[in-house]
Design an enzyme around this catalytic site. Sequence first.
Site: not given
Length: 482
Positions: A18, A21, A178, A182, A240
């Site tokens: 936690a 970065d 991630h 999007k 990705h």
Amino acid sequence: MVARVIPVDPFDLVIFGATGDLARRKILPALCRRFGEGQMPEGARIIGAARSEMSRDDFIEMVSQAFDEFLGAQAPDAAQRAAFFERLDYVAIDAMGDDGWTTLAGQMREDVVRAFYFSVAPSLFGPLAANLGKFRMITPQTRIVVEKPFGNDLQTARALNHTLAEFFDETQIYRIDHYLGKETVQNLMAVRFANIFFEPLWNARFVDHVQITVAETVGVGGRGPYYDKSGAMRDMVQNHLMQLLCLMAMEPPYKFDPDAVRDEKLKVIHALDPVAPADVVRGQYAAGPETASFADEVENANTATESYIALKVGISNWRWKGTPFYLRTGKRLRSRVSEIAVAFRDPPHSIFGEDAPWKANLLVIRLQPDEGMTLKVMIKEPGPGGMRLKNVALDMSFAEALGDDLHIPDAYERLIMDVIRGNQTLFMRGDEVEAAWAWTDPIIAAWQGSADKPAMYDPGSSGPDEALKLIHMDNRSWREIR
């Protein structure tokens, strides 16, 4: 236009790492925004866990500073911070030992969703999973979130899957990418499967080729040591760009269901052709007037790691055989842009004559920075004097179409809430990860057995000249990065 917010069930979310970065830059700000939108119920709690010895107040002060540093003008006001901080707690913990685990276990509630976010190095995934089991914190409502890199090759990915499977069912493991969070990436499925007029054209008969571009203006920065061991292939293509390719090429799933969607993506990966050495271009950015070279940033003068890669990929199935997919990604390029361009074939015959200034139809899906879609079509140029053709763009910006006041959530906002909901649609399954590595590993192995080094390119350019030749050999050209 106001987005509809659906609250989730009460939960305990523990963020391992936690103070790191990622937690400070992405995870905690995303949670605060979801709290501000009213998506967190009263029973939601967030517990930071890391090696650092600090009090709860010290942790809250660190989070507040992170909001100021990373959110700028969008940072929450004092009232929202105070309300959000009531949900926070902190436990100092030793991932490799026993310190702090009893305290953490004592804070877990029995009747709520338990989510454990592994925002740590992959080497700690196993010890964390083992300690969660040892201290009896795994329940049927427990979920874990693991960040990339999920393995460094097929062998290490299989080992990680095996380790996690000792303690968790596959339905409890959320491998986060991630890019899948999007908004525009999710819209790929809506564009394809909620609009009938695209489906008859979405195949090799009508699509000439597809380009997938993810360009960045930044260098590797503080990630130098990691990136020198990883490179663009492992860091970007294997995850990705692979996910974007799958969403573009997959068959329609029988329903919008986690396993149904991931089954179809897996079929695409299995259908990928092996990539010949001639169909791969690697690049490495040189020094610029105000920027260091890749070699300097990774502190390795002899590095053979790529900061840029371009590939020509074929898919051997009935839908796509004969239509190439061109993938490229790199750092220190001319601009920051992520887009998918679907170039359609020319009509079989032009009734306007061979000299007509013909340009093929093109569908461009922009993922960043200006999310939206553009469809380029041929029309008659207004005015007298004959039938003069002109290529024009039917352009839709999400901000303009849906309203400037619409907040497009950050990817982590959506994905973390999906974890709490128990929805794995936008997360990678174990066999999907392994299949991606099985395709990637031979490409990397071919480099390691060669003395060839990446081609150099100037920072602020579109990449190495060799990448232009890769697509020019097929009488095609890359879309300009601008």
